[in-house]
Scaffold this active site. Sequence first.
Site, short mmCIF file in Angstrom:
data_model
loop_
_atom_site.label_atom_id
_atom_site.label_comp_id
_atom_site.label_asym_id
_atom_site.label_seq_id
_atom_site.Cartn_x
_atom_site.Cartn_y
_atom_site.Cartn_z
N LYS A 199 7.66 4.24 1.36
CA LYS A 199 6.46 4.84 1.93
C LYS A 199 6.63 4.89 3.44
O LYS A 199 6.77 3.85 4.09
CB LYS A 199 5.23 4.02 1.55
CG LYS A 199 3.96 4.54 2.19
CD LYS A 199 2.73 3.84 1.67
CE LYS A 199 1.48 4.34 2.37
NZ LYS A 199 0.29 3.66 1.87
N LYS A 253 6.95 8.62 -0.68
CA LYS A 253 5.72 9.16 -0.09
C LYS A 253 5.89 9.26 1.42
O LYS A 253 6.36 8.29 2.01
CB LYS A 253 4.58 8.21 -0.44
CG LYS A 253 3.26 8.55 0.16
CD LYS A 253 2.28 7.48 -0.22
CE LYS A 253 0.97 7.78 0.47
NZ LYS A 253 0.03 6.70 0.34
C1 PBG Z 1 -3.02 3.11 1.90
C2 PBG Z 1 -2.79 4.45 1.35
C3 PBG Z 1 -2.66 5.60 2.12
C4 PBG Z 1 -2.48 6.66 1.24
C5 PBG Z 1 -2.50 6.15 -0.06
N1 PBG Z 1 -2.68 4.77 0.02
C6 PBG Z 1 -2.78 5.79 3.59
C7 PBG Z 1 -2.10 4.90 4.50
O1 PBG Z 1 -1.06 4.30 4.18
O2 PBG Z 1 -2.61 4.77 5.61
C8 PBG Z 1 -2.31 8.08 1.68
C9 PBG Z 1 -2.51 9.12 0.66
C10 PBG Z 1 -2.75 10.47 1.22
O3 PBG Z 1 -2.63 10.72 2.43
O4 PBG Z 1 -3.08 11.34 0.42
N2 PBG Z 1 -2.85 2.07 1.08
#
Ligand code: PBG
Length: 327
Positions: A199, A253
Amino acid sequence: MNFNFTHRPRRLRNNPILRSLISENSLRHSDFVLPVFISEQALEPEPIPSMPEIFRWPLGLLVPQIKKWRDLGISSFAIFPQIDDSKKDLTGSEFLNPSSLTFRAALEIKSVISDVALISDIALDPYTIHGHDGILDSTGNIDNDPTVETLAKGAVLAAKSGYDLVAPSDMMDGRIKIIRNELENNNFPNIGIISYSAKYSSSYYGPFREAIGSRGDTCLDKSTYQLSTANFREAKRELLLDFQEGADILMVKPAEPCMDIIHYARNNFDVPIAAYQVSGEYSRIWAAHLQGWLDLESCAMESILSIKRAGADIIFTYFTEKLIQQI
Ligand code: PBG
């Protein structure tokens, strides 16, 4: 005139039937996961300004809406809560309340609808005042191991509430191992882990943070736990660690900025690979469409098919409802 070329790849593109005969990738209903925002305060579905056609759903309307989606052919849902600000604190303690919004949602859905899969987000950002995914220590660092302990307890609550899969999206070290142990020790051996393994610290999460009402806006810096866009080897290491610690599905991601990582993951790990087309990837296509610059449906389809071609078996996308009706 005719040059007598041996090779004319265009021969196979002559008509739609031949083109579909040689199609290498296609989308199936079961490839899709729809992320769903739920809200404690909302009475009506609440639009999210930066994400056209996406709403925060009040619990009271969630079950009929999930039924509608299921009847369209969507069967997997990732649930993300927007909780009341008054319940947020420094340690995200509401996450361990067995009757917090996210757990109530699964209990309600599963008591009425059995043929859907529910995926629980495991991270503290919807529950903390500061918007970080973990517990802040006195020096301003995210304290890894106490965060992991909390996440593992929350994963058990998610399993108890009826979630089929838990999805740690926090990027703490070692959390897959501890979550797996905690699920086994609490008699949930069959609850799988879909791990946000690679991520990235991406600016495309901005609209999502608005959707869950997280204080962290686009600029909140999560780079002490999320990956740098510059790095590939570091993602390989994270994927390997999560695989070794027992993740059942590995996730990459965001999706389109990380096609190389998706491709690598698919070729190197014999578990399903998921990709999350995140909020900003959705919003940028929408924004260009609203300007009259891009065609919404064909760009959405192109983006998802490309993510599939890169190697994703499972795709989380806000376009699910729109696209599933075209396949
Ligand atoms: C945080 C989380 C995020 C997303 C999913 N879970 C945002 C972040 O890491 O700040 C992002 C998903 C999206 O942008 O659609 N646990």
